[in-house]
Write an enzyme that holds these catalytic residues in place. Structure first.
Site, PDB file in Angstrom:
ATOM      1  N   ASN A 210       0.815  -1.278  -0.084  1.00  0.00           N
ATOM      2  CA  ASN A 210       0.106  -0.019   0.193  1.00  0.00           C
ATOM      3  C   ASN A 210       0.881   1.252   0.058  1.00  0.00           C
ATOM      4  O   ASN A 210       2.230   0.982   0.059  1.00  0.00           O
ATOM      5  CB  ASN A 210      -0.931  -0.139   1.105  1.00  0.00           C
ATOM      6  CG  ASN A 210      -0.285   0.021   2.481  1.00  0.00           C
ATOM      7  OD1 ASN A 210       0.437   0.927   2.842  1.00  0.00           O
ATOM      8  ND2 ASN A 210      -0.449  -1.060   3.045  1.00  0.00           N
ATOM      9  N   PRO A 305      -2.911 -11.526  10.739  1.00  0.00           N
ATOM     10  CA  PRO A 305      -3.122 -11.289  12.123  1.00  0.00           C
ATOM     11  C   PRO A 305      -3.274  -9.853  12.576  1.00  0.00           C
ATOM     12  O   PRO A 305      -2.507  -8.921  11.782  1.00  0.00           O
ATOM     13  CB  PRO A 305      -2.041 -11.757  12.971  1.00  0.00           C
ATOM     14  CG  PRO A 305      -0.692 -11.882  11.778  1.00  0.00           C
ATOM     15  CD  PRO A 305      -1.301 -11.906  10.490  1.00  0.00           C
ATOM     16  N   LYS A 339     -14.170   1.431  15.139  1.00  0.00           N
ATOM     17  CA  LYS A 339     -12.652   0.416  15.212  1.00  0.00           C
ATOM     18  C   LYS A 339     -12.195   0.324  16.664  1.00  0.00           C
ATOM     19  O   LYS A 339     -11.487  -0.534  17.011  1.00  0.00           O
ATOM     20  CB  LYS A 339     -11.580   1.386  14.312  1.00  0.00           C
ATOM     21  CG  LYS A 339     -10.823   0.217  13.834  1.00  0.00           C
ATOM     22  CD  LYS A 339     -10.052   0.890  12.440  1.00  0.00           C
ATOM     23  CE  LYS A 339     -10.832   0.882  11.256  1.00  0.00           C
ATOM     24  NZ  LYS A 339     -10.063   1.394  10.034  1.00  0.00           N
TER      25      LYS A 339
END
Ligand code: CTP
Length: 398
Positions: A210, A305, A339
């Site tokens: 990214n 993870p 979040k």
């Protein structure tokens, strides 16, 4: 011990980085440290004595042969009244003069006359930095006990790229605090920071990644070190140099990042600024995938993870403060608050990456979401965001 009550004699020599000396004075005075400035002739081409005086609140010295200065305070006394002499920025010229023991202006005379420790933060063009003469001068100075805060690597004002940019002011502040034996508010605390992207291999030559530059995470690590913390920075692949005074662990993938973070525990705080890839390729090819003329290969992804979630899970190893980042393009507050709850972290630094230039750029517009609610910060440089955030972290964990 803190910087309060300490005295620094700051020598500002010539170079485009001289403007950063202003920020350094601001940080030092904010920490309660007295700053008296000496400006060289070349330095005065870039900043004015008036700006240094306004920020330091003290008279600025420029001239060796000024009778007023000599009657008020001799140059020997000027160098001895300080606990530490700091040269920032230190040009190639002043480093050469220091190494040779020249004393042809006020700054170099003070440096030769002082019996106090000296710290120098060099800044110059990359070729000047790499020149054998400069490197030999640095070696000489380091052997004599001068603390050198190495320059950063990156694009330079002259259009070239490489090492030579003055270290960021919070990094110099941290080095000053260490040189003075002053700990800062985070002395004795360990903070883990993740930064940069992760690269998830598809085959030996391709990866999923990214646009994260690591600028924000690295700046936070440097700012925390500046406040005296022992910082472990776990960084994905970035083009930035390792921040001075920070232990940097380099990783490629999310799994490597998780392992490095686990190995760095315990910590008093953890700041997850990395843009960890959410997925990795389930079956990484051992050899480069070749075009066959058939349909393009299908990539099966599997979830990585969640490092932030692991850190924030209740347990004896949970840091006292766990901070996550949320890069959102819409519904910033709702998404970021959700979040925070989902990942069980204490704070979320939410940033709007919908605008142009935020991801990978030098500016950031953030909203800090804590238990108390949302605090919207104005658009700021990533360095300033880091300094403000580090100060809040210090309040929380010190
Ligand atoms: N993070 C992490 N490990 C991951 C994924 C994310 O530690 N495998 C951390 C990031 O460092 C950041 C925060 O989690 O602090 C937010 O990550 P993000 O990917 O934006 O959140 P998601 O939960 O994946 O939500 P979404 O992708 O839906 O926005």
């Amino acid at each position: 011990m803190t910087l309060a009550g300490k005295r620094v004699l700051l020598i500002v020599s010539g170079g485009i980085a001289a403007y950063k000396a202003l920020e350094l004075i601001r940080l030092l005075t904010k920490a309660g440290c007295g700053v008296r400035c000496v400006l060289t002739k070349a330095g005065a081409q870039f900043v004015t004595p008036l700006s240094l005086q306004a920020l330091s609140g003290e008279k600025v010295y420029t001239d060796l042969f000024s009778l007023t200065d000599e009657s008020e305070m001799g140059h020997i006394e000027l160098s001895r009244a300080a606990d530490l002499v700091v040269v920032a920025p230190a040009s190639a010229d002043i480093l050469a003069k220091m190494a040779a023991g020249l004393a042809d202006d006020l700054a170099t005379t003070l440096l030769l006359a002082t019996d106090k420790p000296v710290l120098a933060a060099p800044a110059m063009n990359v070729r000047m930095w790499q020149h054998a003469a400069t490197q030999a001068n640095l070696e000489t100075l380091a052997k004599r006990g001068v603390v050198i805060v190495p320059p950063d690597e990156g694009p330079m004002a002259c259009g070239e790229y490489g090492p030579g940019r003055l270290a960021e002011p919070p990094v110099i502040l941290g080095a000053i605090a260490r040189a003075l034996g002053a700990g800062g508010p985070l002395a004795g605390k360990h903070v883990i920071v993740t930064s940069g992207p992760t690269h998830e291999p598809i085959d030996p030559v391709r990866y999923l990644g990214n646009r994260s530059s690591g600028k924000q995470g690295h700046a936070i690590a440097a700012a925390l070190a500046g406040l005296g913390a022992r910082v472990t920075l776990v960084s994905g692949p970035v083009t930035l140099s390792d921040p001075f005074g920070v232990k940097t662990v380099h990783v490629e993938t999310a799994i490597e990042m998780l392992n490095a973070v686990k190995a760095a525990l315990p910590a008093d705080a953890a700041i997850c600024a990395a843009a960890v890839a959410d997925w990795r390729v389930a079956m990484q090819a051992d050899q480069k995938i070749k075009k066959t003329g058939d349909a393009p290969p299908a990539l099966t992804l599997t979830e990585n993870p969640d490092i932030l979630h692991m850190l924030a899970a209740p347990g004896p190893q949970r840091p006292r403060l766990v901070v996550g980042f949320a890069a959102e393009t819409e519904h910033l507050f709702t998404h970021a608050a959700a979040k925070r709850a989902r990942k069980n972290c204490d704070w979320i630094v939410a940033n709007n990456v919908g605008g142009t230039g935020i991801m990978g750029g030098d500016m950031n517009e953030i909203t800090l979401i804590t238990e108390a609610g949302a605090d919207v910060w104005p658009l700021m440089g990533k360095q300033d965001v880091a300094i403000k955030l580090a100060a809040l972290i210090a309040q929380e964990v010190s």
